[in-house]
Design an enzyme around this catalytic site. Structure first.
Site, mmCIF file in Angstrom:
data_model
loop_
_atom_site.group_PDB
_atom_site.id
_atom_site.type_symbol
_atom_site.label_atom_id
_atom_site.label_comp_id
_atom_site.label_asym_id
_atom_site.label_seq_id
_atom_site.Cartn_x
_atom_site.Cartn_y
_atom_site.Cartn_z
ATOM 1 C CG HIS A 39 -0.039 0.227 2.505
ATOM 2 N ND1 HIS A 39 0.618 -0.813 3.136
ATOM 3 C CD2 HIS A 39 0.291 1.340 3.195
ATOM 4 C CE1 HIS A 39 1.303 -0.343 4.164
ATOM 5 N NE2 HIS A 39 1.128 0.972 4.220
ATOM 6 C CG HIS A 123 7.336 5.187 1.632
ATOM 7 N ND1 HIS A 123 7.130 6.231 2.516
ATOM 8 C CD2 HIS A 123 7.240 4.058 2.363
ATOM 9 C CE1 HIS A 123 6.925 5.746 3.720
ATOM 10 N NE2 HIS A 123 6.988 4.415 3.664
HETATM 11 P P1 ATP Z 1 5.361 -2.852 11.643
HETATM 12 O O1 ATP Z 1 5.385 -1.533 12.344
HETATM 13 O O2 ATP Z 1 5.109 -4.002 12.552
HETATM 14 O O3 ATP Z 1 6.513 -3.070 10.752
HETATM 15 P P2 ATP Z 1 3.531 -1.741 9.698
HETATM 16 O O4 ATP Z 1 4.488 -0.620 9.618
HETATM 17 O O5 ATP Z 1 3.120 -2.449 8.477
HETATM 18 O O6 ATP Z 1 4.046 -2.844 10.718
HETATM 19 P P3 ATP Z 1 1.936 0.092 11.142
HETATM 20 O O7 ATP Z 1 3.098 0.458 12.000
HETATM 21 O O8 ATP Z 1 0.613 -0.042 11.801
HETATM 22 O O9 ATP Z 1 2.202 -1.271 10.397
HETATM 23 O O10 ATP Z 1 1.846 1.178 9.993
HETATM 24 C C1 ATP Z 1 0.856 1.205 9.017
HETATM 25 C C2 ATP Z 1 1.283 2.150 7.935
HETATM 26 O O11 ATP Z 1 1.437 3.476 8.460
HETATM 27 C C3 ATP Z 1 2.631 1.809 7.315
HETATM 28 O O12 ATP Z 1 2.620 2.216 5.964
HETATM 29 C C4 ATP Z 1 3.593 2.660 8.086
HETATM 30 O O13 ATP Z 1 4.752 2.973 7.335
HETATM 31 C C5 ATP Z 1 2.780 3.916 8.334
HETATM 32 N N1 ATP Z 1 3.206 4.557 9.585
HETATM 33 C C6 ATP Z 1 3.390 3.949 10.776
HETATM 34 N N2 ATP Z 1 3.751 4.828 11.720
HETATM 35 C C7 ATP Z 1 3.817 6.028 11.115
HETATM 36 C C8 ATP Z 1 4.144 7.348 11.558
HETATM 37 N N3 ATP Z 1 4.464 7.621 12.818
HETATM 38 N N4 ATP Z 1 4.107 8.343 10.648
HETATM 39 C C9 ATP Z 1 3.769 8.099 9.375
HETATM 40 N N5 ATP Z 1 3.447 6.895 8.894
HETATM 41 C C10 ATP Z 1 3.474 5.859 9.740
#
Ligand code: ATP
Ligand code: MG
Length: 178
Positions: A39, A123
């Site tokens: 995504h 990204h």
């Molecule tokens: P993991 O953190 O276990 O690797 P994930 O990154 O797939 O899993 P989430 O952390 O819930 O899952 O994030 C969901 C989406 O939101 C991802 O695309 C992640 O890059 C983005 N994201 C997470 N935290 C932030 C943040 N603080 N600011 C901007 N985007 C974020």
């Protein structure tokens, strides 16, 4: 409480190309993002209280706009909790994408949701826990053109095996009738 974010979801063709790119980057090792999780985040909301859920769904329902084109033509990496993440993104994000981000951000803020600061860097994450020593190309073998139209509100559940996303609401950008 649910951990929420808004994202663009790739169609089948784009998904396939992203899969291919993950294979092309095998030298980096790490853990490829599972196909169903690919995504492009539009806005990350983080933990949202149950009583705000209706407002968040309404934001998705209220999104208007036509599909727009972006080109995923740049590879990059960053560290997240000391883990290297590899991504592909547009070197020139289209104005529609920036506008969508700002509109979502504005509406989220209006509804009292917490939205972090920081520059928006669109990204698609491809690989987590990627190796650090490999010399990676700056560009994908082939650019990935994406006619973006599928926008969703996703809930993320962090599990030991990795994150699992659930679509809570979804809308399609459609061409205006002329
Ligand atoms: P993991 O953190 O276990 O690797 P994930 O990154 O797939 O899993 P989430 O952390 O819930 O899952 O994030 C969901 C989406 O939101 C991802 O695309 C992640 O890059 C983005 N994201 C997470 N935290 C932030 C943040 N603080 N600011 C901007 N985007 C974020
Ligand atoms: Mg994360």
């Amino acid at each position: 409480m649910q951990r929420l974010f808004f994202a663009l979801l790739p169609d089948g063709v784009v998904r396939k190309q992203l899969r291919q790119l993950q294979k092309d980057l095998k030298q980096a090792g790490g853990r490829p993002v599972p196909e169903e999780n690919l995504h492009l985040t539009l806005l990350f909301l983080g933990n949202v209280e149950a009583d705000k859920m209706d407002a968040v769904r309404d934001i998705v329902a209220g999104i208007e706009g036509e599909p727009f084109d972006l080109v995923l033509d740049t590879l990059g990496g960053f560290r997240q909790n000391n883990v290297r993440v590899l991504w592909v993104g547009p070197s020139e994000p289209p104005p529609e994408l920036e506008a969508l981000h700002h509109s979502l951000r504005q509406q989220a803020r209006k509804n009292g949701l917490h939205v972090g600061k920081g520059t928006y860097r669109p990204h698609v994450t491809l690989i987590r826990k990627a190796g650090l020593r490999e010399n990676l190309p700056e560009k994908p073998n082939q650019n990935i053109p994406w006619a973006a139209s599928r926008l969703a509100l996703l809930a993320s559940e962090l599990l030991p095996s990795g994150s699992r996303y659930r679509i809570l609401a979804e809308t399609n950008l459609t061409e205006y009738a002329s």
